[in-house]
Enzyme design. Structure first.
Site: not given
Ligand SMILES: [Zn+2]
Length: 304
Positions: A124, A161, A163, A248
């Site tokens: 991120h 991931d 996200h 995740d």
């Molecule tokens: Zn994540």
């Protein structure tokens, strides 16, 4: 298969109750140590990234913000979820350095593949902004190093991931030398990662976003790998494949809403590991047992 880890990563310790906590790594390592797999891994001590290696990806303002906040004892760096403590800068510099160390070993054929068990995570973090538990973009720093120090012409980053890796996308959005592929829950944090985000200028077509609805299972991930991910990687012909390996999207993860199992992560790894030399880097994964089992399956697939 190389395994890069340091107890320094445990010093990046959050306020109580934060999901991105040192126990993620200690559980992962303890789980592996109980398994015969541990004895087969090549254990390598990561080296720290230099400021100039960080500055290939991040602005000086960004690096100084992280460094200064740590020096002053810590605090929050974005809208509340990205904390640092005094030792976080040291941990973050070593996490980025671990990817560089792994790239050096894999590209000089001292290892077939490597896994970096690091934190803080990185995907991120944008060029000028720490975000979403991430301080420096570890995979981006490793990718740039492979290009500058080893002359790799085309690098692929595969990010599974749960996200979207907004930081990695932002850093390489105009860059035709790097293919960024992300599969992620959508709509979801951080909000980016629509199909229509495909890159810009020289980088047009070098960002491949595969947004997936909550509840997607391993079978569907495999279909998407066969239909889109593997063909895109084969067509790009990367000299290095870096995996932003978040776990995740596991069914037991408290943050993600996907339905993968540890077996799924082994299968996904098997589909891509022969396309180019692999450097895999831990991102998310917040259920300690699920994370530990998933990394085990991932490593077994890498070594087989
Ligand atoms: Zn994540």
């Amino acid at each position: 298969v190389g395994f890069l880890y340091s107890s320094v990563f445990l010093k990046h310790a959050p306020p109580l109750g934060h999901p991105e906590r040192p126990e993620r790594l200690s559980a992962l390592v303890t789980g592996l140590q109980r398994d015969e797999l541990w004895g087969r891994l090549v254990h390598i001590q990561p080296e720290r990234a230099t400021l100039s290696q960080l500055a290939r990806v991040h602005t000086h303002r960004h690096i100084e913000l992280v460094q200064r906040t740590c020096k002053q004892g810590g605090g929050l760096l974005d809208e509340g979820d990205t904390y640092v403590v005094h030792e976080s800068f040291e941990a973050a510099v070593l996490a980025a350095g671990a990817v560089i160390t792994a790239v050096d070993h894999v590209l000089s054929h001292m290892l077939d593949a490597a896994f970096c068990a690091v934190r803080p995570p990185g995907h991120h973090a944008e060029s000028d902004r720490p975000m979403g538990f991430c301080l420096f973009n570890n995979v981006a720093i490793g990718a740039r190093h492979s290009q500058r120090a080893h002359g790799v012409e085309r690098v692929a980053i595969l990010d599974w991931d749960v996200h979207h890796g907004n930081g990695t996308q932002e850093i390489f959005y105009d860059d035709g030398s790097l293919l960024y592929i992300s599969l992620h829950q959508y709509p979801f944090y951080p909000g980016t990662g629509a199909r229509s985000e495909r890159g810009n200028g020289d980088g047009e077509g070098c960002t491949l976003n595969i947004p997936l609805p909550a509840g997607t299972n391993g079978e569907r991930y495999m279909e998407v790998f066969d239909a889109e991910v593997v063909p895109a990687l084969q067509q790009f012909r990367p000299g290095l494949l870096i995996i932003s390996a978040g776990f995740d999207a596991h069914a037991d993860d408290p943050l993600g809403g996907m339905r993968l199992t540890e077996k799924s992560f082994g299968a996904l790894t098997g589909r891509v590991k022969n396309i180019a030399p692999v450097v895999s880097v831990l991102e998310g994964g917040y259920n300690l047992d699920a994370l530990s089992r998933s990394v085990n399956a991932h490593l077994r697939a890498l070594e087989s």
